[in-house]
Design an enzyme around this catalytic site. Structure first.
Site, PDB file in Angstrom:
ATOM      1  N   THR A 207       0.869  -1.189   0.000  1.00 57.57           N
ATOM      2  CA  THR A 207       0.000   0.000   0.000  1.00 57.57           C
ATOM      3  C   THR A 207       0.902   1.235   0.000  1.00 57.57           C
ATOM      4  OG1 THR A 207      -0.231  -0.234   2.410  1.00 57.57           O
ATOM      5  CG2 THR A 207      -2.025  -1.097   1.036  1.00 57.57           C
ATOM      6  N   LYS A 236       4.151  -6.989   3.852  1.00 55.57           N
ATOM      7  CA  LYS A 236       3.890  -5.586   3.574  1.00 55.57           C
ATOM      8  C   LYS A 236       3.612  -4.882   4.886  1.00 55.57           C
ATOM      9  CE  LYS A 236       0.530  -3.501   3.408  1.00 55.57           C
ATOM     10  NZ  LYS A 236      -0.146  -2.574   4.397  1.00 55.57           N
ATOM     11  N   THR A 247      -0.825  -3.227  10.549  1.00 55.84           N
ATOM     12  CA  THR A 247      -1.146  -3.406   9.146  1.00 55.84           C
ATOM     13  C   THR A 247      -0.036  -4.221   8.516  1.00 55.84           C
ATOM     14  OG1 THR A 247      -2.362  -1.358   9.066  1.00 55.84           O
ATOM     15  CG2 THR A 247      -1.754  -2.314   6.987  1.00 55.84           C
ATOM     16  N   GLU A 334       6.641   4.561   7.349  1.00 52.82           N
ATOM     17  CA  GLU A 334       6.197   5.753   6.624  1.00 52.82           C
ATOM     18  C   GLU A 334       7.009   6.978   7.039  1.00 52.82           C
ATOM     19  OE1 GLU A 334       1.575   4.367   5.898  1.00 52.82           O
ATOM     20  OE2 GLU A 334       2.074   5.578   7.647  1.00 52.82           O
ATOM     21  N   ASN A 474      -0.063  10.106   5.972  1.00 55.09           N
ATOM     22  CA  ASN A 474      -1.301   9.681   6.608  1.00 55.09           C
ATOM     23  C   ASN A 474      -2.409  10.714   6.491  1.00 55.09           C
ATOM     24  OD1 ASN A 474      -0.972   6.938   8.070  1.00 55.09           O
ATOM     25  ND2 ASN A 474       0.973   7.998   8.357  1.00 55.09           N
ATOM     26  N   THR A 479      -6.779   9.724  -0.276  1.00 56.43           N
ATOM     27  CA  THR A 479      -6.784  10.317  -1.608  1.00 56.43           C
ATOM     28  C   THR A 479      -5.747   9.668  -2.499  1.00 56.43           C
ATOM     29  OG1 THR A 479      -5.238  12.041  -0.876  1.00 56.43           O
ATOM     30  CG2 THR A 479      -7.587  12.510  -0.734  1.00 56.43           C
TER      31      THR A 479
END
EC number: 2.3.1.35
Length: 479
Positions: A207, A236, A247, A334, A474, A479
């Protein structure tokens, strides 16, 4: 049966392989040669393998079906299929809002007692979480369609299903199930055992990941020293990472012969020391699944007894392998710029050491200080001090020490020694913090056991820093 209780271990573990028990070749982590995927940041390409040693009897594919409208390029549907029925084991999120694929995969493994599994199907772009009865039916439809492609009876009943299901992405939205169902035959037709296929499949479950996370290794077992086995895995995860898992999707395949009950025990042991010892942001997701499939195609005597040398060897191999996979997740946190190991030493117990390490790893103040390359050891000590759930007497301030351990092997930079602050060489501290990798060492001095407790228990956690980019990623996620 898949346990319903949380499987987060309360202590860390570093596997030690006895000489001659296992010969594990180096993980296939190498620099890209050609072609280079331009979407992968240059700093991350060193973690992407250019070749691999993949298990016999498995074929994989990654297909683009357009689960998320904004994805018009990358594969988003992964299929992993074994030519022979597999023993299977899995561990799942402990979040109360368990996604539809988590519920369905649990039911399939329980109904089959972990036997006779043939495939895994996974999509990215939509989590199929908190989607009601319709989401459950969508997950079952994905499983049934793969079974149909394999040539198995596809009734949709848990006991008949042989395909596990995974999903990751945005929560609260229904899958574009027609796109997925129509794309499954294409994915099945493209199944392959090549390195390119494995890499593309690993990309299909990503993702916000910046690179596909794929590893493979070869190994031997004590009973068959001349027989080579293989293990490969993909995972992932870049955000919402904190035990009990987060996640995270992980799919591990091996051609070693392992009975289902033994495989479940092996996986639970390894996950508690790997995927449940990492943190990116402290959030726990709805979809986590780590599954391992063993088809036994490489031959040999099946591993079944925990007392056997083969079981001990396989435990070391699987734990080491899952630790390597889990660390790739942290390296792709991230917006992360740092890969940090926090090691708590000389604790009266494993569980207390692990809790303290976990608390440091999820502290926003520690993580932001590391991003700013600020040797603010007071934030580390503060996190140690407010750790909840540890035994009385674990932390004695005047016996506690903190230091930075450089990656170049030079002596530790002492920040606090037995509760007394050191005169810190700020120039050296700054140089240490310029590196991507860093180890923080907290020594509890044996706690209230004092000198008698030294040489006690360690706890390890891996985490990353917090950057401005984390907020941007985040804030724009949907979007």
């Amino acid at each position: 049966m898949v346990p319903n209780t949380p499987f987060l271990a309360a202590f860390s573990y570093t596997p030690r392989v006895r000489p001659g028990a296992v010969r594990a070749l180096a993980a296939q982590v190498r620099h890209y040669t050609t072609p280079i995927d331009p979407s992968i940041p240059e700093s991350k390409r060193k973690f992407v393998p250019c070749s691999g040693a993949y298990p016999l009897g498995f074929r994989v594919s990654g297909t683009h079906v357009g689960v998320k409208k904004s994805n018009i390029t990358f594969p988003d549907l992964a299929i992993i299929c074994s030519e022979e029925p597999c023993s299977a084991a899995a561990v799942f999120t402990t979040n109360k809002f368990q996604a539809a694929p988590v519920q369905v995969s649990k039911q399939i493994i329980n109904a089959r007692s972990g036997r006779g599994i043939r495939a895994v199907i996974a999509n990215s772009g939509c989590a199929n979480a908190v989607t009601g009865k319709g989401g459950i039916q969508d997950a079952k439809s994905m499983s049934a369609k793969v079974d149909q492609c394999i040539g198995l009876k596809a009734t949709g009943n848990d006991g008949d299903s042989s395909t596990l299901v995974m999903s990751t992405g945005v929560i609260g939205q229904r899958l574009p199930i027609e796109k997925i169902i129509s794309g499954i035959p294409t994915g099945y037709a493209n199944l392959s055992s090549t390195h390119t296929a494995w890499l593309k499949t690993a990309r299909a479950i990503c993702t916000t990941d910046t690179f596909p996370k794929l590893l493979s290794r070869s190994f031997t077992l004590p009973s068959s020293p001349d027989r080579t086995y293989h293990i490969a895995g993909m995972t992932k995860g870049a955000g919402m990472i904190h035990p009990n898992m987060a996640t995270l999707l992980g799919i591990i395949c091996t051609d070693a012969p392992i009975e289902a009950p033994a495989l479940q025990s092996l996986l639970a042991h390894s996950v508690s020391r790997s995927f449940n010892s990492i943190s990116v942001d402290g959030d726990t997701s709805t979809n986590d699944t780590i599954a391992v499939l063993a088809n036994g195609v490489a031959g040999g005597k099946p591993i079944s007894s925990p007392e056997s040398p083969e079981y001990t060897a396989m435990q070391s191999i699987l734990t080491s392998f899952t630790q390597s996979l889990a660390q790739l997740v942290v390296r792709d946190g991230e917006g992360a710029t740092k890969f940090v190991t926090v090691r708590v030493r000389n604790s009266p117990s494993h569980s207390d050491a692990k809790l303290i390490a976990s608390t440091i790893a999820r502290s926003p103040l520690v993580k932001t200080a590391l991003y700013g390359k600020d040797a603010n050891w007071g934030r580390i000590l503060c996190a140690v001090g407010y750790t909840q759930g540890i035994s009385p007497g674990t932390i004695i301030p005047e016996r506690t020490s903190v230091s930075f351990k450089p990656v170049d092997g030079s002596p530790e930079l002492k920040l606090l020694v037995n509760g007394e602050p050191e005169a810190v060489d700020e120039e050296r501290a700054s140089a240490i913090l310029q590196n991507e990798d860093l180890e923080i060492v907290v020594d509890l001095g044996g706690g209230d056991k004092g000198e008698a407790g030294k040489g006690g228990e360690d706890g390890v956690f891996w985490f990353c820093d917090f950057s401005h980019e984390y907020v941007t990623i985040n804030g724009d996620y949907r979007t």
